[in-house]
Enzyme design. Sequence first.
Site, PDB file in Angstrom:
ATOM      1  N   TYR A  14      -1.675  28.116 -47.409  1.00  0.00           N
ATOM      2  CA  TYR A  14      -0.952  29.356 -47.709  1.00  0.00           C
ATOM      3  C   TYR A  14      -0.478  29.994 -46.408  1.00  0.00           C
ATOM      4  O   TYR A  14      -1.246  30.161 -45.461  1.00  0.00           O
ATOM      5  CB  TYR A  14      -1.837  30.326 -48.482  1.00  0.00           C
ATOM      6  CG  TYR A  14      -1.242  31.710 -48.604  1.00  0.00           C
ATOM      7  CD1 TYR A  14      -0.072  31.915 -49.326  1.00  0.00           C
ATOM      8  CD2 TYR A  14      -1.839  32.800 -47.980  1.00  0.00           C
ATOM      9  CE1 TYR A  14       0.482  33.177 -49.429  1.00  0.00           C
ATOM     10  CE2 TYR A  14      -1.292  34.066 -48.077  1.00  0.00           C
ATOM     11  CZ  TYR A  14      -0.130  34.253 -48.799  1.00  0.00           C
ATOM     12  OH  TYR A  14       0.429  35.499 -48.886  1.00  0.00           O
ATOM     13  N   HIS A  47      -2.900   1.032  12.622  1.00  0.00           N
ATOM     14  CA  HIS A  47      -1.769   1.304  11.737  1.00  0.00           C
ATOM     15  C   HIS A  47      -1.948   0.529  10.429  1.00  0.00           C
ATOM     16  O   HIS A  47      -2.841  -0.312  10.302  1.00  0.00           O
ATOM     17  CB  HIS A  47      -0.457   0.874  12.399  1.00  0.00           C
ATOM     18  CG  HIS A  47      -0.376  -0.614  12.586  1.00  0.00           C
ATOM     19  ND1 HIS A  47      -0.985  -1.266  13.645  1.00  0.00           N
ATOM     20  CD2 HIS A  47       0.206  -1.598  11.833  1.00  0.00           C
ATOM     21  CE1 HIS A  47      -0.773  -2.569  13.549  1.00  0.00           C
ATOM     22  NE2 HIS A  47      -0.058  -2.800  12.454  1.00  0.00           N
ATOM     23  N   THR A  58       0.616  -1.731   7.835  1.00  0.00           N
ATOM     24  CA  THR A  58       1.940  -2.326   7.680  1.00  0.00           C
ATOM     25  C   THR A  58       2.421  -2.148   6.245  1.00  0.00           C
ATOM     26  O   THR A  58       1.671  -2.388   5.295  1.00  0.00           O
ATOM     27  CB  THR A  58       1.897  -3.823   8.035  1.00  0.00           C
ATOM     28  OG1 THR A  58       1.523  -3.962   9.408  1.00  0.00           O
ATOM     29  CG2 THR A  58       3.250  -4.475   7.813  1.00  0.00           C
ATOM     30  N   HIS A 109      -4.063  -2.623   4.605  1.00  0.00           N
ATOM     31  CA  HIS A 109      -5.239  -2.807   5.453  1.00  0.00           C
ATOM     32  C   HIS A 109      -4.977  -2.222   6.833  1.00  0.00           C
ATOM     33  O   HIS A 109      -3.827  -2.035   7.237  1.00  0.00           O
ATOM     34  CB  HIS A 109      -5.600  -4.292   5.578  1.00  0.00           C
ATOM     35  CG  HIS A 109      -4.548  -5.110   6.282  1.00  0.00           C
ATOM     36  ND1 HIS A 109      -3.491  -5.697   5.595  1.00  0.00           N
ATOM     37  CD2 HIS A 109      -4.364  -5.433   7.598  1.00  0.00           C
ATOM     38  CE1 HIS A 109      -2.717  -6.339   6.448  1.00  0.00           C
ATOM     39  NE2 HIS A 109      -3.221  -6.196   7.684  1.00  0.00           N
ATOM     40  N   THR A 137      -6.182  -3.095  10.780  1.00  0.00           N
ATOM     41  CA  THR A 137      -6.871  -4.070  11.624  1.00  0.00           C
ATOM     42  C   THR A 137      -7.851  -3.357  12.551  1.00  0.00           C
ATOM     43  O   THR A 137      -7.493  -2.390  13.230  1.00  0.00           O
ATOM     44  CB  THR A 137      -5.861  -4.874  12.447  1.00  0.00           C
ATOM     45  OG1 THR A 137      -4.962  -5.541  11.556  1.00  0.00           O
ATOM     46  CG2 THR A 137      -6.574  -5.925  13.298  1.00  0.00           C
ATOM     47  N   GLU A 188      11.402  -0.182  12.685  1.00  0.00           N
ATOM     48  CA  GLU A 188      11.754  -0.847  13.935  1.00  0.00           C
ATOM     49  C   GLU A 188      11.996  -2.319  13.657  1.00  0.00           C
ATOM     50  O   GLU A 188      11.602  -2.850  12.612  1.00  0.00           O
ATOM     51  CB  GLU A 188      10.651  -0.672  14.972  1.00  0.00           C
ATOM     52  CG  GLU A 188       9.272  -1.129  14.500  1.00  0.00           C
ATOM     53  CD  GLU A 188       8.186  -0.730  15.465  1.00  0.00           C
ATOM     54  OE1 GLU A 188       8.441  -0.763  16.674  1.00  0.00           O
ATOM     55  OE2 GLU A 188       7.080  -0.383  15.006  1.00  0.00           O
ATOM     56  N   TRP A 243       4.400  -9.239  19.547  1.00  0.00           N
ATOM     57  CA  TRP A 243       3.596  -8.036  19.366  1.00  0.00           C
ATOM     58  C   TRP A 243       2.156  -8.229  19.823  1.00  0.00           C
ATOM     59  O   TRP A 243       1.515  -7.304  20.306  1.00  0.00           O
ATOM     60  CB  TRP A 243       3.611  -7.624  17.885  1.00  0.00           C
ATOM     61  CG  TRP A 243       3.108  -8.679  16.953  1.00  0.00           C
ATOM     62  CD1 TRP A 243       3.845  -9.647  16.348  1.00  0.00           C
ATOM     63  CD2 TRP A 243       1.753  -8.885  16.540  1.00  0.00           C
ATOM     64  NE1 TRP A 243       3.051 -10.448  15.566  1.00  0.00           N
ATOM     65  CE2 TRP A 243       1.756 -10.006  15.664  1.00  0.00           C
ATOM     66  CE3 TRP A 243       0.549  -8.249  16.811  1.00  0.00           C
ATOM     67  CZ2 TRP A 243       0.595 -10.493  15.073  1.00  0.00           C
ATOM     68  CZ3 TRP A 243      -0.609  -8.728  16.217  1.00  0.00           C
ATOM     69  CH2 TRP A 243      -0.580  -9.839  15.368  1.00  0.00           C
TER      70      TRP A 243
END
Length: 627
Positions: free
Chosen positions: A105, A508, A510, A584, A586, A614, A620
């Site tokens: 209702y 770092h 990657t 990951h 290193t 870069e 490297w």
Amino acid sequence: MISLDSLRSLVTGLGTSKDKGASASYYFQPLGPDELNAMHRGDWLAQKVIDIIPNDMTREWRNWQAKQPQIEKIEAVEKAPLINLQVKVNLALKMARLHGGSVIYIGIKGTVDLSEPLDPRSIGRGDLAYLHVLSRYEVTCGETVTDVTSEFYGQPSYYEVAGANGAPVQIHPSRVVRFVGAPVLDRRSVGNDPWGDSVLQAVYDAVRNAGSAQGHIAALIPEAKVDIIHMPGLGEFTKTEAGRAKLTARFTYANTMKSMLNAVLLDGTGGAGKDAGGEKWEQKQISFAQLPELLQSYLSIASAAADIPATRMLSQSPKGLNATGDSDMRNHYDNCTARQGTELSPALNRLDEVILRSALGSRPAAIYYEWAPLWGLTEKEQAEVFKMKADGARALAGAKGGPLLPVNALSDALVNTFTEDGSLPGLEAAIEEHGTLADQPETESANENTEQPESGEEGEEGQPTRRAANDAKPRPLYVSRKLINGREFLKWAKEQGFAKTLKADDLHVTITYSREAVDWMAMGQSWGGEDGKLTVPAGGARLVEPLGDEGAVVLLFNSSELAWRHMGMREAGASWDHPEYQPHVTITYEVGDVDLSQVEPYRGKLVFGPEVFEEIDECWAENLNET
């Protein structure tokens, strides 16, 4: 002459008057309200038949498609204590399935004559006062409307309920939301009764048989082991009262001895065959080998009769090799979704108009709702869906060419999508604070307006700034992020026994190492914060393992942001030398005497700086320094 196409056999009597099934026929015996109530209150299987489908139909409810302020007002009305629409609809559906019908209702403020039709256009802001759920036995129905030109054809011309002091009050059918249990397709068989049947009516035999099988099996448990004693002259003992007393005393004493000494005391020689004499005792056991399968068959039939999968009805794991039950549950949820569209939406149509006008003061034509999905996704599936949506939007925006849709319109649609599905909590508040993409000030190209330091000059944080590429000539690409909190990371490494590690400036992660020449400008940009940084929260799955052929020892971790960014660059043309991408950092290239199985992985947060684009430096490794 009438010819019947059917299978008959004069030898076996199949299909003739001799057939044992020839006299079988169906008959309808309606269940009374008292028996239906007793079934729902006293039998767990009947209760599940009634409750499961309404619970699943209303569990996730619905999502209004409108502006956020409008959605908040609409949901505030739906969730008001005296309205509580989701709960009331759930209860009304259960009542309809149990008794064959129910009504909600609609209470409107200031209503004087309830027998007058309810015009939703007359509803103003805040006029919806309450909702009440009534079963079919709490209302009296008027004559059924037989005028096919009326919108209320097939419904009662009015409903009558008890008002103040028990006085009857007539209610116009437009003032109620009507639910029917199992519809009766032949209305001629029910006359003026506007309701349907209870859903328990059709499943009654299946539910009763399952309950009876369960009860009979339970009754067999006390009879699983029965002692049988052979006693010579037993009939003579039972002829007199004194004999019966001696017999009772005899076995009472024998049972007492059995309880005290775990031994059966018998009168006899203990011999076998011809030498046997006196009393003999043995045990009989009942085999329950096939009873579980029999009970399961009855329960499965009841589940099928109720149109509810056994995995949901019986709360049991699916059986079978590699069975997950996903297909059964998907079919069940598809059934519930179909019922939402064919049963709930039409029934709620008028009430929804009242709710919208009571919440907003008007009825915007653009507002509508969608039923929320019933099948929930896992976190992994949600992440995959999010990535597909983001990648699709990036493709529409023209990652490799011109945009297929206006970018601002696409951005607004994507914001609405992520807000509705909850993929990005807090997105809406952030958009309100920072504005949409169209609200952002246009910035000139950094390549045209930003002065770059000469080669060899140092930029921020003492890092040599590389000369930017001022053209879109394809070239190999190496993208990485420096680990900002490297000193904290190296402190952990030293504590774990690593004598030599990379310097903090060389730490770092990657993102891309593409030997294939690519257009750098087609790589897009990251989804990080305004400062370009990316933070991987503390915790989660982390491992310290050797990687590659260079003697590297790395910390493996998970990051959806890095994984999606990597895949975005792959889809834009970047190459990758490995089967899959695993973020990951290193640690060292000289593990020394460290036992990696004993190393406790770094659990702290990882804070990475902005992306660095870069060209690939094949030498490297010569530039790495360990400390």
